[in-house]
Write a protein that holds these residues in place. Structure first.
Motif, PDB file in Angstrom:
ATOM      1  N   ILE A 133      85.257 101.434  44.863  1.00 34.82           N
ATOM      2  CA  ILE A 133      84.849 100.739  43.643  1.00 34.82           C
ATOM      3  C   ILE A 133      83.595  99.926  43.904  1.00 34.82           C
ATOM      4  N   SER A 134      83.576  99.302  45.087  1.00 33.21           N
ATOM      5  CA  SER A 134      82.394  98.515  45.441  1.00 33.21           C
ATOM      6  C   SER A 134      81.151  99.397  45.545  1.00 33.21           C
ATOM      7  N   ARG A 135      81.326 100.574  46.198  1.00 33.77           N
ATOM      8  CA  ARG A 135      80.181 101.482  46.322  1.00 33.77           C
ATOM      9  C   ARG A 135      79.722 101.971  44.950  1.00 33.77           C
ATOM     10  N   GLU A 136      80.673 102.290  44.050  1.00 34.11           N
ATOM     11  CA  GLU A 136      80.297 102.761  42.729  1.00 34.11           C
ATOM     12  C   GLU A 136      79.575 101.674  41.951  1.00 34.11           C
ATOM     13  N   ASN A 137      80.074 100.413  42.073  1.00 35.96           N
ATOM     14  CA  ASN A 137      79.391  99.314  41.404  1.00 35.96           C
ATOM     15  C   ASN A 137      77.981  99.126  41.961  1.00 35.96           C
ATOM     16  N   VAL A 140      75.776 101.878  40.570  1.00 37.89           N
ATOM     17  CA  VAL A 140      75.351 101.607  39.197  1.00 37.89           C
ATOM     18  C   VAL A 140      74.304 100.508  39.168  1.00 37.89           C
ATOM     19  N   GLN A 141      74.522  99.469  39.968  1.00 37.32           N
ATOM     20  CA  GLN A 141      73.540  98.396  40.043  1.00 37.32           C
ATOM     21  C   GLN A 141      72.204  98.912  40.595  1.00 37.32           C
ATOM     22  N   GLY A 142      72.306  99.769  41.658  1.00 31.79           N
ATOM     23  CA  GLY A 142      71.067 100.347  42.209  1.00 31.79           C
ATOM     24  C   GLY A 142      70.352 101.224  41.200  1.00 31.79           C
ATOM     25  N   PHE A 143      71.118 101.941  40.392  1.00 34.89           N
ATOM     26  CA  PHE A 143      70.526 102.773  39.345  1.00 34.89           C
ATOM     27  C   PHE A 143      69.739 101.907  38.371  1.00 34.89           C
ATOM     28  N   GLY A 144      70.354 100.774  37.966  1.00 31.49           N
ATOM     29  CA  GLY A 144      69.656  99.885  37.040  1.00 31.49           C
ATOM     30  C   GLY A 144      68.423  99.272  37.660  1.00 31.49           C
ATOM     31  N   LEU A 145      68.540  98.860  38.944  1.00 34.53           N
ATOM     32  CA  LEU A 145      67.374  98.274  39.612  1.00 34.53           C
ATOM     33  C   LEU A 145      66.238  99.282  39.734  1.00 34.53           C
ATOM     34  N   LEU A 146      66.589 100.531  40.087  1.00 31.96           N
ATOM     35  CA  LEU A 146      65.552 101.556  40.216  1.00 31.96           C
ATOM     36  C   LEU A 146      64.884 101.828  38.872  1.00 31.96           C
ATOM     37  N   LEU A 147      65.689 101.815  37.804  1.00 35.96           N
ATOM     38  CA  LEU A 147      65.115 102.026  36.482  1.00 35.96           C
ATOM     39  C   LEU A 147      64.200 100.870  36.108  1.00 35.96           C
ATOM     40  N   ASP A 148      64.639  99.634  36.429  1.00 34.72           N
ATOM     41  CA  ASP A 148      63.782  98.490  36.131  1.00 34.72           C
ATOM     42  C   ASP A 148      62.477  98.563  36.917  1.00 34.72           C
ATOM     43  N   GLU A 149      62.599  98.958  38.177  1.00 31.62           N
ATOM     44  CA  GLU A 149      61.388  99.079  38.998  1.00 31.62           C
ATOM     45  C   GLU A 149      60.449 100.143  38.446  1.00 31.62           C
ATOM     46  N   LEU A 150      61.023 101.263  38.000  1.00 31.81           N
ATOM     47  CA  LEU A 150      60.187 102.320  37.436  1.00 31.81           C
ATOM     48  C   LEU A 150      59.489 101.852  36.167  1.00 31.81           C
ATOM     49  N   GLU A 151      60.260 101.182  35.307  1.00 27.57           N
ATOM     50  CA  GLU A 151      59.647 100.697  34.072  1.00 27.57           C
ATOM     51  C   GLU A 151      58.576  99.664  34.355  1.00 27.57           C
TER      52      GLU A 151
END
Length: 787
Positions: A133-137, A140-151
């Motif tokens: 669960i920790s890895r999945e969280n 998901v957090q890394g996905f959001g951070l990467l998207l923010d960085e891309l934007e």
């Protein structure tokens, strides 16, 4: 490419155990289960195919089963050994009781250990679930951070985003981030089991799509700035940015878009201004005289404006890890718009003449396409791509080259049949030097075989015709021509054809082409050409011998020269030899002897010997006929003069016969010497002419036998002297004319192939003369004599 296929094979062999090791590490160390194992493998090594990962996972499961079975078999072996020992020995009740108590205590310990193990497994599973669960969280957090960085990197709300994206050196990293986000979003269910997290992740879908679109726009802007427009940046820094932009476009699958953008921004404005019907034709409409100029200008423009981008794209596409030809500026960014511009020029493809079609085709594909391929490092591979492109195929179809080949074929066939090797070779050189176009080379090869076969058929038919005009020259020319053809077309001409094919494109292999063409020429030329040459030599020998024999037949004029003419004794050969008999042989020696082809010395000797024998036999027959005529004439006049005892004082018949034989002896000596020299033979005593000459020598009396010289044995004739017979005067000139006129009929009665013999010149016996007198008296009563 072969290098990539060989690398894949090495990876399949060497990396198989490495993949199994990664699976063991993921399962036993990181405790990953289910489809997440495949996702983790793909993230570790993107090159792996799904089938390879599943096969590696299957091998790992098989290895675990093998180890379990090995442990079980070991334990079972130990238990069986103890049981065998226990059963083999007789134990007391006390020992059995002790063993039973020991078994009970061991069973209790085993149950306690099993319970402890289950508790530990429950705790471990709980820890694993919490960690998962920790890895999945975190994912998901890394996905959001990467998207923010891309934007943030794309600067979506910045009006100057294109210029910023062009200057950003991390455009390639942004493209990879967009790809990673898209891949994680589409494969979320493979590594996230919590439905709430999956839902949360899917909420980012619109932002991911917007970021991907913005990334594509940024790549387009960077490509337009770095590849489509000139820049004043440092060359090395600009080159690195240009290659990064091309790699980003290739990763995003934007090859077609970048190629279209390059053609739109760089090539089409120039092509629209340069490729016009007016510049193509100039003052002469439909001539396409301006094609070399506009293509040369296009090539100079490409070198000036597109060369840097083309070479950068070539380097990027050659680097490992890039999809093959994902971006190809040379073929689809440069050549494709040029080909479309050419297709818009309708007058370029009008089949007005074969010269225009071949000129325009070679200018496009040899003067432009090959230099275009030389702009990159691997020019051979580039030329192969250019020739295999759809634009090249459409361009060739527009020219309708099979129709062009038929036009050439019609033009060539209209000049058939060809009647000399020079004409044939000129036609073949015309086909392969001035008409060849590579896509229809097979048509021209077929045409070459056809005209060679037609020439041979004409030569064979000429042997069957009855036209004897210039037959000696004709047969000699055929023999020489086919000897040259057998050599030139078998050995030199295949080389010429292959050279012509290779000159059309450097992609053709000379050795393989020659290996295919040469056997065909050998099969067509060798057997028939050698047979025609031999037949021409045979007919040449017959024709030359007959032509010379026609001059030797003038030997019959010897009798008219000496009969009843009181001419002096001969001292030289007759003029008919030098004027009529020897000239055909002299002309042959001058023109043909040095160049006439013979396969070996034996064939040459047979050729000249056959001519020598044929002329000798014909001449010997003619000389024999002349001697027979002379003897018959002498005997006839002798009988008539003997009956009347009136002989013209100027007619010395014996002396005329001797002079005729002397003249024939001179002629035979000259003929034997000339024929032996012609055939390069030593004089043979058993030849027909030699036998006849020896008989003549024996038949001619020497000067000592007659007491005086033969030339003084008769007196000179005077004008007005007549042969008198019973008051009826026959002028001497009439006697001479009758003798000459009757000579041809006498010679015609003699067989031309009869053995040469010297007729007897003795006068007839007295009885025959008396019988002749009686018959002559009867003739006198009927009227005057007729000679």
């Amino acid at each position: 490419p072969e290098s990539e296929s060989s690398g894949s094979a090495e990876w399949e062999v060497a990396g198989r155990e490495e993949i199994v090791g990664w699976i063991r590490e993921l399962v036993e160390v990181e405790e990953i289960e289910g489809s997440a194992i495949l996702t983790a493998l793909h993230m570790r090594e993107p090159r792996l195919e799904m089938s390879e990962m599943q096969a590696a996972l299957e091998r790992y499961v098989q290895s675990i089963k093998a180890k379990t079975m090995e442990k079980m078999s070991g334990k079972y072996g130990e238990f069986a050994h103890i049981a065998e020992e226990v059963c083999s020995q007789g134990l007391s009740d006390t020992t059995r009781t002790a063993l039973t108590e020991l078994y009970s205590s061991l069973s209790n310990l085993n149950s306690h250990a099993r319970q402890k193990r289950q508790e530990i497994e429950y705790e471990t599973q709980a820890l694993r679930a919490a960690e998962k669960i920790s890895r999945e969280n975190q994912a998901v957090q890394g996905f959001g951070l990467l998207l923010d960085e891309l934007e943030a990197g794309l600067i979506l709300n910045n009006n100057d985003k294109k210029q910023h994206a062009a200057k950003d050196k991390n455009i390639e990293r942004l493209a990879h981030a967009a790809l990673s986000l898209k891949a994680q979003l589409e494969g979320a269910v493979d590594f996230i089991s919590d439905g709430a997290l999956v839902t949360q992740l899917h909420e980012y879908a619109q932002r991911v799509d917007a970021a991907e679109g913005a990334t594509r726009l940024a790549v387009e802007a960077a490509f337009e700035t770095l590849c489509c427009h000139s820049s004043n940046q440092d060359e090395q820094e600009e080159e690195a940015q240009r290659e990064a932009c091309l790699r980003a476009g290739a990763a995003l699958g934007m090859g077609a878009r970048l190629e279209e953008l390059f053609a739109l921004k760089v090539m089409r404005p120039f092509l629209k201004a340069s490729f016009t019907p007016g510049r193509l034709d100039g003052a002469d409409r439909g001539s396409a005289n301006g094609l070399p100029w506009i293509l040369s200008a296009a090539l100079d423009f490409i070198k000036d404006r597109a060369l840097i981008a083309i070479r950068a794209c070539d380097r990027v596409m050659a680097s490992p890890g890039i999809a093959v030809l994902s971006v190809d500026l040379l073929c689809r960014g440069v050549w494709s718009p040029v080909a479309h511009a050419l297709l818009s020029l309708d007058s370029l493809f009008q089949l007005g003449s074969r010269q225009k079609v071949r000129k325009c085709y070679n200018i496009v594909f040899q003067s432009f396409l090959e230099p275009l391929s030389d702009l990159v490092h691997d020019s051979t591979e580039a030329l192969r791509r250019l020739e295999a492109s759809d634009d090249t195929r459409k361009l060739r179809e527009e020219w309708n080259l099979p129709v062009y080949a038929e036009l050439v074929k019609t033009e060539i066939i209209s000049s058939l049949p060809m009647q000399s090797a020079d004409e044939l070779l000129r036609t073949l050189h015309l086909i392969w030097d001035q008409c060849l176009l590579l896509p229809v080379a097979s048509h021209f090869l077929e045409l070459t075989f056809f005209i060679i076969d037609d020439f041979m058929a004409w030569a064979e038919n000429s042997f069957k015709s009855n036209d004897t005009t210039s037959s000696t020259q004709h047969f000699a020319r055929l023999a020489v021509d086919f000897a040259q053809l057998d050599s030139i077309i078998k050995f030199e001409f295949p080389e010429r054809i292959v050279s012509a094919i290779n000159s059309c494109s450097r992609l053709r292999s000379r050795q393989s082409s020659l290996a295919k063409i040469a056997p065909g020429f050998n099969a067509v030329i060798s057997p028939r050409a050698d047979g025609i040459r031999r037949q021409a030599l045979n007919l040449l020998a017959i024709s030359l011998a007959d032509e010379a024999a026609a001059g030797f037949r003038l030997v019959k004029s010897v009798t008219a020269r000496y009969h009843l003419t009181n001419a002096p004794a001969p001292t030289l050969p007759s003029e008919y030899l030098a004027k009529h008999a020897f000239p055909p042989l002299d002309k042959f020696d001058e023109i043909w002897r040095s160049i006439l082809p013979f396969s070996d010395q034996r064939q040459k000797l047979t050729f000249y010997t056959s001519i020598h024998n044929r002329i000798s036999q014909a001449y010997a027959s003619q000389v024999t006929a002349v001697l027979e005529h002379a003897n018959k004439f002498q005997a006839t006049l002798a009988r008539r003069h003997h009956r009347k005892s009136v002989i013209a004082p100027t007619l010395d018949l014996a002396s005329d016969a001797i002079k005729i034989k002397q003249q024939l002896l001179f002629d035979l000596d000259s003929a034997i010497h000339r024929l032996d020299a012609f055939a390069d033979l030593e004089s043979a005593n058993d030849s027909p002419l030699s036998i006849l000459r020896n008989e003549l020598k024996e038949a001619i009396p020497s000067a000592s036998d007659n007491g005086d010289d033969i030339s003084t044995s008769s007196t000179n004739a005077t004008n007005g002297v007549s042969s008198v017979y019973d008051g009826y005067q026959v002028p001497h000139e009439e006697v001479k004319e009758e003798v000459v006129a009757s000579s041809s009929s006498i010679v015609a009665e003699v067989s031309p192939h009869s053995a040469p013999t010297i007729p007897s010149q003795n006068p007839p016996p007295a009885e025959e003369q008396s019988r002749s007198d009686g018959s002559q008296n009867e003739e006198e009563q009927s009227g005057p004599p007729v000679f």
